[in-house]
Scaffold this motif. Structure first.
Motif, mmCIF file in Angstrom:
data_model
loop_
_atom_site.group_PDB
_atom_site.id
_atom_site.type_symbol
_atom_site.label_atom_id
_atom_site.label_comp_id
_atom_site.label_asym_id
_atom_site.label_seq_id
_atom_site.Cartn_x
_atom_site.Cartn_y
_atom_site.Cartn_z
ATOM 1 N N PRO A 498 -5.041 49.975 90.760
ATOM 2 C CA PRO A 498 -5.808 49.328 89.672
ATOM 3 C C PRO A 498 -7.158 50.000 89.417
ATOM 4 O O PRO A 498 -7.740 50.576 90.320
ATOM 5 C CB PRO A 498 -5.998 47.907 90.199
ATOM 6 C CG PRO A 498 -5.829 47.994 91.664
ATOM 7 C CD PRO A 498 -5.007 49.198 91.988
ATOM 8 N N ILE A 500 -11.100 49.452 88.070
ATOM 9 C CA ILE A 500 -12.045 48.335 87.996
ATOM 10 C C ILE A 500 -13.094 48.578 86.912
ATOM 11 O O ILE A 500 -13.201 49.683 86.377
ATOM 12 C CB ILE A 500 -12.731 48.070 89.354
ATOM 13 C CG1 ILE A 500 -13.351 49.358 89.862
ATOM 14 C CG2 ILE A 500 -11.744 47.491 90.354
ATOM 15 C CD1 ILE A 500 -14.354 49.131 90.953
ATOM 16 N N THR A 763 4.578 41.990 86.602
ATOM 17 C CA THR A 763 4.254 43.262 87.268
ATOM 18 C C THR A 763 5.400 44.263 87.084
ATOM 19 O O THR A 763 5.172 45.460 86.975
ATOM 20 C CB THR A 763 3.997 43.032 88.774
ATOM 21 O OG1 THR A 763 5.064 42.254 89.308
ATOM 22 C CG2 THR A 763 2.678 42.340 89.030
ATOM 23 N N LEU A 807 -1.798 39.213 82.764
ATOM 24 C CA LEU A 807 -2.675 39.170 83.930
ATOM 25 C C LEU A 807 -2.653 40.514 84.664
ATOM 26 O O LEU A 807 -3.690 41.033 85.089
ATOM 27 C CB LEU A 807 -2.219 38.037 84.872
ATOM 28 C CG LEU A 807 -3.065 37.826 86.108
ATOM 29 C CD1 LEU A 807 -4.481 37.400 85.740
ATOM 30 C CD2 LEU A 807 -2.445 36.774 87.027
ATOM 31 N N THR A 808 -1.458 41.089 84.786
ATOM 32 C CA THR A 808 -1.363 42.395 85.458
ATOM 33 C C THR A 808 -2.198 43.428 84.712
ATOM 34 O O THR A 808 -2.898 44.238 85.319
ATOM 35 C CB THR A 808 0.115 42.863 85.513
ATOM 36 O OG1 THR A 808 0.908 41.786 85.955
ATOM 37 C CG2 THR A 808 0.285 44.044 86.443
ATOM 38 N N ALA A 810 -4.788 42.886 82.894
ATOM 39 C CA ALA A 810 -6.214 42.616 83.116
ATOM 40 C C ALA A 810 -6.638 43.116 84.495
ATOM 41 O O ALA A 810 -7.675 43.764 84.651
ATOM 42 C CB ALA A 810 -6.483 41.126 82.978
ATOM 43 N N LEU A 811 -5.814 42.842 85.490
ATOM 44 C CA LEU A 811 -6.210 43.186 86.869
ATOM 45 C C LEU A 811 -6.054 44.665 87.193
ATOM 46 O O LEU A 811 -6.578 45.139 88.189
ATOM 47 C CB LEU A 811 -5.418 42.330 87.864
ATOM 48 C CG LEU A 811 -5.672 40.817 87.774
ATOM 49 C CD1 LEU A 811 -4.829 40.066 88.782
ATOM 50 C CD2 LEU A 811 -7.152 40.506 87.983
ATOM 51 N N THR A 812 -5.314 45.383 86.349
ATOM 52 C CA THR A 812 -5.215 46.833 86.584
ATOM 53 C C THR A 812 -6.162 47.591 85.660
ATOM 54 O O THR A 812 -6.186 48.817 85.662
ATOM 55 C CB THR A 812 -3.780 47.334 86.336
ATOM 56 O OG1 THR A 812 -3.347 46.817 85.082
ATOM 57 C CG2 THR A 812 -2.825 46.926 87.426
#
Ligand SMILES: Cc1cc2nc3c(=O)[nH]c(=O)nc-3n(C[C@H](O)[C@H](O)[C@H](O)COP(=O)(O)O)c2cc1C
Length: 837
Positions: A498, A500, A763, A807-808, A810-812
Motif C-alpha cells: 500500500p 500512504i 481485495t 475500502l481497499t 482507499a487503504l492502498t
C-alpha cells in the motif's frame, strides 16, 4: 334488521386436528407449530375479542335504538335497488344493506356500491354460474395470495366451540366453498397466517351466504387441497406472492428472534433458581456425583503439573509420587462442615456450579448429546439449546447425516416444490434434506434473518435455503475440485504494497468496459438456472444488476428466456440452426453483443451432480427448439442434455460462421493460456475467424440489462475473459488469477481482458485489476445471494463487493481504478518470500 358486526366474519377451523403439529401447513412450509411457547388460541382470541366484545355490545345498544329508523331506511334502499339505481345509494345506506347481509363494510363509496352489485349478482345461484367449478383448474400447492379465486371442500361440524376454537364430535357433513381471497396477514401476536375469503358461492352442509367474509388460517386453507382459477396475468400473481413471502419471512424471523430470547431468559432463570430449590437430600446425592468429578479434575490438573515438572526437571521427576492435590479434600464431608477452609470454599463453589449444571442437564435433556464447552460448563450458564453451525469453508458441504444414515431419513413430500425451487413436480422422488428438527429450523430462520457481512456468509445462507441437490449444483466443481479451491486460495497468496499519504477523500470505482461506463469493475458472470435459487430467476438477477448499474451476462442455459431477461447468450449448440435462432432472438431483443463460452466442448465431470442425480428445470431458451421435458425418475439429465447440445468439434474456424450470422460483436470466455490469447491477436493472419471476441451487456433505463453496443471492430477481439468456468470443467487447470498475467502479457493491451473465478472479496477485485484485468465477473456469489435473499440478496452481494473494493482502494492509496498498478501487490512465494508482480 342489521346484523351485529361481530357476526360478519366467520372463523373457520377444521375439526379437532386444528392445531395438530403437521408441518405441511403454512405457505412456506414452516409453521408456528414449532414454537413451543405458541398458544394457538391467542391469535384467535385476539381476533374474537376485537370482533365481538366491544363492537357487539355497542351494536346491540345501537340496534335497539335504531330499529325503527333502519326499517324505514331498508325500504328506501330496497326501492333504490329495485330501480337498479345503486349508484344513488349514500354511504350510510350502503352500510345498512351490507350490515343486513353480513357483508364487509370496508372501503369507500364506490367499493361499497360495487360490493352490493356483486352481492345482488351472485345471490340465487349467480355465483356458481359466474365462477363454475370447472374454472378452478390449478392446485394452490400451499401458496395462495390476495386476489386468488379459490375453491375448497371443508368439513362442517355441528358443535363449534368458539372460545376453545375447536369443533367437537364428528363432522356432520361437508361443504364446498368458492371464494375470493381479499386479505391475508401475519397476526401481530404470533405471526399466524390468516386469510380473509369473501364467499362467492357455497354448497353442501350449512352453505355460507354469498360475499360473507370467512377467516381461515393459512395452514388449514392449504390442507383443504385448495384449487384456484388462473389469473389473467400469472406474472402479476407471482409479484403478489413474492411480496407475501417476504412479509412472511420477516414475520417468522421476528418471531424466531423473540422465541430465542425467551428461551434464553427462561434457561437463565431456571439456572438461578435451581440452586436455591435443590432439596438437601438431592444435594448430597449431587455431592457424590460432583465429588467424583472434582477428583477427576484434580487428577487432570496433577497430570498437567507432572508434565511441566517433567519438562523442567527431567525424567527423574517421573518417579515422584503425586502429592494429594489441594482440591481432593473429602467432599462428602463438605455439607456437614459449618466452617470451610479456603480450599474447601473453592471446592464448594465448584460443587455448587456443578450442581447447577446437573440440574440444567436434567431440565434440558436434549442438550446432553451436545458437547459442552468446559468454560461454559464451569460458569454454570448454558446457551440456549441451539446447535450452532459454523460457517463452512468455501467448498465444504458436509451431508447433514452420514451416508449410511441417509436411508433412514424420512422421505416426504417435496417442500421445495411449492416454493418454486423444485421442478420435479408433485411426484418428486428426491430426498431433499429435511429440517424436521425444531432447533435446526429455528437456527435456519435465525440465520436467514441475519444480515450477512460478506460474500462467504451468503454461501452458508444459500446452503441452508436450498435443496442439497441444487446447492451442490451451484457450489460444486469438477472431479477433485482442486481448481475450485485454488481459484480462491491463489488470491490469498497475493499481498499488498500500500501507498500512504495519498488523498483518498474521493474514490472513483467506475470504469469503462468496451466504451460503456459501469459503476465498478464488477460484472455478473453467466451462470445457468437461476430459478433453482429463486422463483424469479434471472429476471431478479437482472434487476439487481440494473440497480447496481453493472453488466449481467445471461447464460443460454438460463431458466428464464432471452425475451424475459433481454440479455446476452453464450454458447454454440451442436445444431447450428438452434444457435442461429437464439442469436437472432438475442438481436431482436436488443442485444448488442455475444459472449462465446469456449471451454465447454463437453461438460466437466461434476460428481456431486452425478451423485444427486441432478435434475434441471426446462431450459426456457430451448423451448420449441429441443426437447425440454423434465423427468423426475431417471435423475441427472443435465449431462446428457449438455452432451447432446454442446459441440465438441467447435474450433476457431467456427467463429467465422458465428460472425457470419450476426453483426453482434463476440466475446470469448475461457482463455487460460498465452497461446490462446496471443494467436488470436488482431494482427494475426487468422484474425477474421478468430477475433470475434468481446461483448458485454448493458443496462437499459428500463432496468433490464442489454448488451453494450461496441465499436465495429474490423478484425480482432474486443476482449477476452480469462476463466476456467468456475473450476467446473477441467480440474487442475491453474487458478484464473494465476493464469491472468500470462494472458495479459500475450495480449499486450490490444483488447480488454476480464477475468472470473474465486472472486469473493473487494481485495480480490483489486488484485485482479493490479494484474491487468479491466474488470472481474462473479458467478457463485450471485446465485448464493439470489438463493438467500432474492433480488435484494444479489444487490447486496454486488454492493458489498463494491464497498470492500472501495475500502481497499482507499487503504492502498488509489483514488481511482487507473491508479491501481502491478506495484501495489506482491506474491508470497512458497518459501515465504515476497516477490513483486
Ligand atoms: C452454477 C454455475 C453455472 C454456470 N453456468 C455457466 C454457463 O451457462 N455459461 C458459462 O459460460 N459459464 C457458466 N458458469 C461459469 C461462470 O460463468 C463463471 O466462469 C464462474 O462461475 C466464475 O467463478 P466463481 O463462481 O468462483 O465466481 C457457471 C458457473 C456456475 C457456478
Amino acid at each position: 334488521m342489521a346484523a351485529p358486526e361481530s357476526e360478519q366474519v366467520i372463523f373457520i377451523e377444521e375439526g379437532d386436528d386444528e392445531y395438530s403439529t403437521d408441518s405441511g401447513g403454512s405457505d412456506l412450509g414452516y409453521d408456528s407449530d414449532l414454537d413451543p411457547s405458541y398458544s394457538p388460541l391467542e391469535d384467535t382470541h385476539a381476533t374474537f375479542s376485537k370482533l365481538s366484545i366491544g363492537k357487539k355490545s355497542k351494536s346491540r345498544i345501537g340496534k335497539d335504538l335504531d330499529m325503527g329508523v333502519d326499517e324505514i331506511e331498508e325500504k328506501v334502499i330496497q326501492k333504490i335497488i329495485e330501480a337498479g339505481q345503486q349508484e344513488k345509494l349514500k354511504v350510510e345506506q350502503c352500510k345498512v344493506y351490507l350490515r343486513k347481509n353480513g357483508l364487509r363494510l370496508t372501503g369507500n363509496k364506490p367499493t361499497l356500491i360495487q360490493r352490493i352489485k356483486e352481492h345482488l349478482e351472485i345471490s340465487n345461484g349467480g355465483g356458481e354460474r359466474r365462477y363454475p367449478i370447472f374454472s378452478f383448474v390449478l392446485d394452490c400447492k400451499g401458496d395462495a395470495c390476495t386476489g386468488d379465486v379459490v375453491m375448497f371442500k371443508q368439513n362442517v361440524y355441528k358443535m363449534f366451540n368458539i372460545a376453545a376454537c375447536s369443533a367437537s364430535g364428528p363432522p356432520c357433513g361437508k361443504r364446498i366453498v368458492a371464494g375470493r381471497i381479499v386479505k391475508e396477514s401475519y397476526g401481530a401476536a404470533k405471526q399466524q397466517h390468516t386469510f380473509t375469503i369473501e364467499v362467492l358461492w357455497s354448497k353442501g352442509e350449512k352453505p355460507l351466504p354469498p360475499l360473507r367474509p370467512l377467516l381461515i388460517k393459512g395452514r388449514n386453507l392449504y390442507r383443504l387441497k385448495t384449487l384456484r382459477q388462473r389469473w389473467e396475468d400469472e406474472g402479476e400473481r407471482h409479484k403478489v406472492l413474492m411480496e407475501k413471502h417476504s412479509r412472511g419471512f420477516i414475520a417468522r424471523s421476528n418471531r424466531e428472534i423473540r422465541i430465542h430470547g425467551k428461551e434464553k431468559r427462561k434457561l437463565l432463570k431456571a439456572n438461578r433458581m435451581s440452586i436455591n430449590q435443590v432439596p438437601k437430600s438431592c444435594l448430597s446425592q449431587m455431592n457424590l456425583i460432583v465429588t467424583e468429578k472434582v477428583e477427576i479434575l484434580s487428577q487432570q490438573q496433577l497430570a498437567l503439573n507432572m508434565d511441566s515438572n517433567q519438562m523442567k526437571n527431567g525424567p527423574q521427576q517421573l518417579s515422584v509420587q503425586p502429592q494429594k492435590p489441594s482440591l481432593s479434600v473429602d467432599h462428602r464431608k463438605l455439607a456437614a462442615q459449618p466452617q470451610l477452609s479456603a480450599d474447601s470454599k473453592k471446592a464448594a463453589k465448584l460443587l455448587s456450579q456443578l450442581v447447577e449444571q446437573e440440574l440444567a442437564v436434567m431440565q434440558n435433556n436434549c442438550q446432553t448429546q451436545v458437547p459442552q464447552d468446559p468454560i461454559v460448563q464451569l460458569s454454570g450458564i448454558r446457551e440456549a439449546p441451539i446447535n450452532r453451525q459454523r460457517l463452512k469453508s468455501i467448498n465444504h458441504h458436509p451431508p447433514t447425516c452420514p451416508p449410511q444414515e441417509q436411508s433412514c431419513m424420512k422421505q416426504h413430500l417435496c417442500p421445495y416444490y411449492p416454493k418454486g425451487r423444485c421442478y420435479c413436480g408433485d411426484n418428486c422422488k428426491f430426498l431433499h434434506e429435511q429440517r424436521d428438527n425444531g432447533d435446526q429450523r429455528r437456527e435456519y430462520r435465525f440465520q436467514m434473518a441475519a444480515e450477512p457481512v460478506n460474500l462467504n456468509e451468503f454461501q452458508e445462507l444459500a446452503r441452508l435455503a436450498l435443496p442439497k441437490m441444487y446447492y451442490d449444483f451451484y457450489a460444486g466443481g469438477a472431479e477433485d475440485e482442486h481448481t475450485l479451491k485454488e481459484n480462491v486460495e491463489a488470491f490469498h497468496r497475493i499481498t499488498f504494497r500500500p501507498r500512504i499519504l495519498v488523498d483518498v477523500s474521493r474514490i472513483d470505482l467506475s470504469t469503462t468496459i468496451l466504451d460503456y461506463k459501469i459503476s465498478a469493475p464488477i460484472i455478473i458472470a453467466p451462470t445457468a438456472l437461476h430459478k433453482l435459487a429463486n422463483p424469479e430467476g434471472e429476471v431478479a438477477t437482472a434487476r439487481a444488476a440494473a440497480s447496481c448499474n453493472t453488466i449481467m451476462v445471461l447464460s443460454f442455459t438460463s431458466s428464464s428466456s432471452i425475451e424475459e431477461v433481454a440479455a446476452s447468450s453464450n454458447a454454440v449448440f451442436k445444431k447450428r440452426d438452434i444457435t442461429a435462432t437464439l442469436v437472432q432472438r438475442a438481436e431482436r431483443n436488443g442485444f448488442k453483443a455475444l459472449v462465446l463460452t469456449a471451454d465447454t466442448p463437453r461438460l466437466g465431470r461434476r460428481e456431486a451432480d452425478i451423485k444427486n442425480k441432478m435434475i434441471t428445470p426446462p431450459l426456457k431458451n430451448l423451448e420449441g427448439l429441443l426437447s425440454t421435458k423434465v423427468s423426475s425418475d431417471t435423475g441427472s439429465n443435465f449431462e446428457a442434455d449438455a452432451n447432446e447440445t454442446m459441440d465438441a468439434s467447435l474450433s476457431w474456424k467456427d467463429l467465422e460462421w458465428l460472425r457470419s450470422i450476426t453483426n453482434l460483436p463476440i466475446l470469448i470466455k475461457g482463455i487460460l493460456t498465452r497461446e490462446d490469447g496471443k494467436i488470436k491477436a488482431p494482427s494475426d493472419d487468422m484474425s477474421i475467424a478468430l477475433f470475434c471476441f468481446p461483448c458485454s451487456l448493458r443496462l437499459k433505463e428500463d432496468s433490464f440489462p442489454f448488451i453494450h453496443s461496441i465499436k465495429a471492430v474490423e478484425v480482432g477481439v474486443a476482449g477476452i475473459i480469462v476463466s476456467n468456468h468456475g473450476a467446473r470443467q477441467l480440474d487442475y487447470t491453474p487458478a484464473t488469477i494465476s493464469a491472468l498475467e500470462e494472458v495479459v502479457h500475450a495480449v499486450k493491451g490490444r483488447v480488454p481482458i476480464l477475468m472470473d473465478g474465486g472472486v469473493r472479496r473487494g481485495t480480490d477485485v483489486f488484485k485482479a485489476l493490479a494484474l491487468g484485468a479491466q474488470a472481474v465477473l462473479i458467478g457463485r456469489p450471485v446465485v448464493y445471494g439470489l438463493a438467500a435473499k432474492g433480488e435484494y440478496g444479489v444487490r447486496r452481494v454486488i454492493e458489498m463487493l463494491k464497498d470492500e473494493f472501495e475500502l481497499t482502494m482507499a487503504l492502498t492509496g488509489c483514488p481511482s481504478v487507473k491508479h491501481i498498478t502491478r506495484k501495489h501487490g506482491q506474491l508470497k512465494s512458497f518459501y515465504g518470500l515476497q516477490r513483486k508482480f
